[in-house]
Design an enzyme around this catalytic site. Structure first.
Site, short mmCIF file in Angstrom:
data_model
loop_
_atom_site.label_atom_id
_atom_site.label_comp_id
_atom_site.label_asym_id
_atom_site.label_seq_id
_atom_site.Cartn_x
_atom_site.Cartn_y
_atom_site.Cartn_z
N GLU A 197 11.24 45.93 -10.17
CA GLU A 197 10.01 45.24 -9.74
C GLU A 197 9.61 45.68 -8.33
O GLU A 197 8.43 45.89 -8.05
CB GLU A 197 10.22 43.72 -9.78
CG GLU A 197 10.24 43.15 -11.18
CD GLU A 197 10.69 41.69 -11.23
OE1 GLU A 197 10.23 40.98 -12.13
OE2 GLU A 197 11.51 41.27 -10.39
N ASN A 254 -6.02 22.04 7.22
CA ASN A 254 -5.64 21.47 5.93
C ASN A 254 -6.10 20.05 5.69
O ASN A 254 -5.40 19.28 5.03
CB ASN A 254 -4.12 21.56 5.77
CG ASN A 254 -3.69 22.99 5.49
OD1 ASN A 254 -4.09 23.58 4.49
ND2 ASN A 254 -2.93 23.56 6.39
N ASP A 309 -16.88 30.68 5.45
CA ASP A 309 -18.31 30.77 5.76
C ASP A 309 -18.53 31.90 6.75
O ASP A 309 -17.58 32.38 7.38
CB ASP A 309 -18.82 29.42 6.28
CG ASP A 309 -18.13 29.00 7.56
OD1 ASP A 309 -18.21 29.73 8.56
OD2 ASP A 309 -17.49 27.92 7.57
C1 DGJ Z 1 -2.41 25.92 3.26
C2 DGJ Z 1 -2.53 27.40 3.08
O1 DGJ Z 1 -3.56 27.70 2.21
C3 DGJ Z 1 -1.20 27.96 2.60
O2 DGJ Z 1 -1.31 29.33 2.37
C4 DGJ Z 1 -0.15 27.67 3.63
O3 DGJ Z 1 -0.45 28.38 4.82
C5 DGJ Z 1 -0.08 26.19 3.89
N1 DGJ Z 1 -1.39 25.65 4.23
C6 DGJ Z 1 0.86 25.88 5.01
O4 DGJ Z 1 0.86 24.57 5.36
#
Ligand code: DGJ
Length: 734
Positions: A613, A484, A538
């Site tokens: 749902e 991230n 990728d």
């Molecule tokens: C980014 C991911 O794309 C999300 O789906 C989730 O897993 C979060 N990180 C968790 O921190």
């Protein structure tokens, strides 16, 4: 044989089912590029090359007074450095004497059966039934003794040629590599060509852009330490008039997850050069005598049938020759529910079980516990790196929780972000030196986290051991592997000052080693890649993971563009797609139709859904399972372009035998009192009758493809339609 050397004209021809690729050991042993395109029979395509005395274009010394031979104007197989070719280079070396120069001439070539391998990087592979041959050509600089070995594998039936490069220092002193491209492809005339790429951003990955080639260098690349959300290591060069169904298209897909660069240069004579490889930014790699450097593999394809033809080549090849996981071909993938958008980090074992129980009623097979289960993680400010279960949240213990989920008839999955570390973590407190931080400076935070120095062996070993420990002590079926942030503060405490230019690449090598140590040692686990959505989508990642999270953007209408762009090169079977709460105005069924253009699952709190749902979701999960072979193994067609004005987005999956198809349509824009609109199918057999949605209504393939299917207009906004077309016994004229 897919590779032929013609002794008389000194040409090497690579032949696939429908394409030819030719090079020639030319004047003074320079390696010239002669042709890539539809199959040709000529053993020597050098008749195309015309030589003139070009002012200001240098001539190699050995050509003496012959002023018409200039590397600046010749099509080359691997453009060299400081030899009078002023176009973009494929290599930049600093020799031990400080000179910047590489004069590579052919000294050897070998043709072998089978596919080459790289020792340090992932590659595609040949299956037993594939006909694959490999060519290896050595270019040597006689002064520095540096060798560049060009590797080519020809996948005959698949119409695919892969390329890679090895640099070997056969000299007696160290050299420094500053640039090394995996592909160099020269076109004799590229004035009327376009460049297509997949730029984007967080939440909007792989949007499609097309630009005319003009007289400058068009660069596409990433310097974020990963292949990134912003660009993708895939480009197309195509005819100016190429469309979805017609026209010449060349694809270049790089199997690398770090910084990459593609440069397309239209030169002064309208010649076009495309190079692609590791980005030279902050790349400075020392090669001691006898050391070898490997550049990543590039996968090339050519189609004269437009973007669809090219996509089909990549889809077919990447579905079978990229990832060895049994979930690619042998085992049907489960419908999953992920805890992230249901609870973010605010969950415990009880909450997860509640979600699982509700999800079971929706036909879900797998519960995935996302971020928040480890260390003392309550928000994104702590605990990355501490891969131990948080017992305050998972009070019953991980193994017990998994057992409880299994008792519901469901499988269990878990989330990791292996490459990252929080400042507030036991790992950082114990080993601050394992983090990428430049001495004396505080590292850039992104989501308040830092990156581990993946180039260090202790870091790699720690991750392999701690993550495997979790995987081996509970019945884990699935892993989501996330990252991230982009990399900054590029630094390794174990490398000397003059070798810090190696860290970007060594990070990626370390990452692949960790993936080998976790993923390849757990063949029964289904892995899904993720990078804040689809930021590192990728082919090298897809070598490890059969599927990848397309985007954190789950809005179904945005997803239409995301799936469209991603599908230019990556098969639908790799696309992680879920139904979520995002898109309040969009009906649940439409969300399901969109998620069926991928691995299908849920990203919501199932306990909040009404019984009605949940029932609808169950029907959709079952429908996905029913259509699974069609979606995962069929040919995928883009029927409309969601980037162009229009009221509908449509796509289609067609079985390989063309007996069955699933045509999906989403009405994105309702016009008041508008015209009747039609969607034309593709890929059907013209003179076969197809039933529509199992009813008595049947139409010929030719009618469905030429007249199309009328799309009902008096419908609520964002309505979706699915047309299941099935071959009838009845003949057209019956
Ligand atoms: C980014 C991911 O794309 C999300 O789906 C989730 O897993 C979060 N990180 C968790 O921190």
């Amino acid at each position: 044989m897919g590779i032929v050397y013609n002794e008389k004209c000194r040409t090497l021809t690579l032949q696939t089912r429908n394409t030819s690729y030719q090079m020639k050991i030319g004047n003074l042993d320079y390696l010239l590029h002669l042709y890539y395109g539809p199959s040709v029979c000529d053993a020597d395509m050098s008749y195309q090359i015309r030589q003139y005395d070009r002012g200001f274009s240098g001539n190699p010394y050995e050509s003496r007074n012959e002023r018409t031979f200039s590397l600046d104007a010749q099509p080359q197989e691997f453009s060299t450095q400081q030899q009078g070719d002023f176009r973009t280079s494929s290599i930049e070396v600093v020799n031990s004497d400080g000179s910047y120069s590489f004069h590579g001439k052919v000294t050897d070539y070998q043709i072998q059966k089978g596919k080459y391998r790289l020792d340090t990087l992932p590659t595609v592979f040949a299956r037993e039934k594939d006909t694959v041959d490999t060519l290896q050509i050595t270019l040597t600089d006689q002064i520095s003794k540096v060798q560049v070995i060009l590797l080519y594998s020809v996948f005959e039936e698949a119409d695919i040629i892969t390329r890679a490069v090895r640099v070997v220092n056969e000299g007696t002193a160290s050299i420094r590599l500053k640039k090394i491209m995996s592909v160099c492809l020269d076109f004799l005339n590229g004035l009327h060509m376009d460049l297509v790429s997949l730029p984007g951003r967080y939440g909007q990955e792989r949007q499609v852009e097309r630009q005319h080639m003009t007289h400058h260098i068009h660069t596409i690349g990433s310097v974020r330490g990963s292949s990134s959300h912003q660009q993708n290591p895939f480009v197309i060069l195509c005819d100016r008039d190429a469309t979805e169904d017609h026209g010449n298209c060349y694809g270049f897909s790089l199997m690398y997850s770090g910084n990459f660069l593609a440069e397309a240069e239209l030169d002064q004579y309208d010649q076009l050069r495309l190079v692609m490889g590791i980005h030279p930014k902050q790349f400075d790699y020392e090669l001691k005598p006898q050391e070898i450097f490997e550049g990543p593999e590039a996968v090339m394809a050519f189609s004269r049938d437009g973007f669809t033809g090219l996509s089909h080549l990549y889809h077919d090849f990447y579905r079978t020759n990229l990832c060895a996981s049994k979930y690619v071909t042998e085992i049907q993938r489960p419908v999953l529910i992920n805890s992230w958008e249901a609870a973010f980090m605010d969950f415990d074992d009880v909450k997860l079980l509640e979600i699982a129980k509700a999800a079971r009623k929706m036909g879900v097979d797998l519960l995935v516990m996302d971020d928040g289960w480890f260390g003392k993680r309550e928000d994104d400010n702590s605990s990355l790196g501490d891969w131990v279960v948080n017992k305050d949240k998972i009070r019953c213990g991980l193994d017990h929780l998994v057992e409880e989920i299994n008792k519901l008839g469901m499988k269990f999955g878990i989330w990791f972000e292996p490459e990252m570390v929080s400042e507030d973590s036991d790992l950082y407190r114990a080993h601050p030196e394992w983090t990428m931080e430049i001495p004396g400076r505080r590292a850039v935070r992104s989501r308040n986290q830092m990156a581990l120095d993946m180039s260090r062996k202790e870091v790699q070993d720690y991750l392999i051991t701690s993550i495997n420990q979790i995987l081996d002590n509970a019945n884990i079926f699935y892993v989501k592997w996330d990252i991230n942030r982009s990399l900054a503060d590029i630094w390794s405490n174990v490398l000397p000052a003059e070798r810090q230019g190696e860290v970007y690449h060594r990070y990626i090598l370390g990452l692949y080693r960790v993936m080998d140590g976790i993923i390849k040692t757990h063949p029964d686990i289904l892995f899904e890649g993720c990078s804040g959505g689809g930021g590192r989508y990728d082919p090298a990642m897809l070598h490890y993971y059969p599927q990848y999270w397309v985007s954190d953007n789950n809005h179904p209408i945005d997803r239409l563009k995301l799936h469209y762009g991603t599908s230019f090169v990556y098969p639908v079977s790799t696309m992680g797609a879920h139904i979520s709460d995002s898109g309040k105005l969009v009906p649940l069924r439409t969300k399901a139709v969109v998620a069926m253009c991928g691995t299908f699952g849920y990203e919501l709190d199932a306990t909040h859904l009404t019984e009605e749902e949940q029932k609808l979701c169950k029907e959709q999960s079952e429908l996905f399972q029913k259509y699974y072979p069609l979606i995962f193994k069929g040919d995928y067609y883009r029927l409309t372009n969601p980037f162009e004005p229009g009221n509908m987005t449509a796509w289609q999956h067609v079985s390989k035998d063309r007996n069955e198809a699933l045509l999906s349509v989403v009405v994105t824009n309702l016009t008041c009192n508008g015209p009747q609109e039609y969607i034309r199918a593709k890929g059907l057999i013209p003179d076969v009758m197809y039933s529509v949605n199992g009813s008595k209504e049947a139409h010929s393939g030719s009618a469905l493809m030429n007249a199309g299917i009328p799309i009902e207009r008096e419908v609520p906004e964002y309505t979706a339609f699915q047309f299941h077309l099935k071959k009838q016994e009845q003949t057209v004229n019956a």
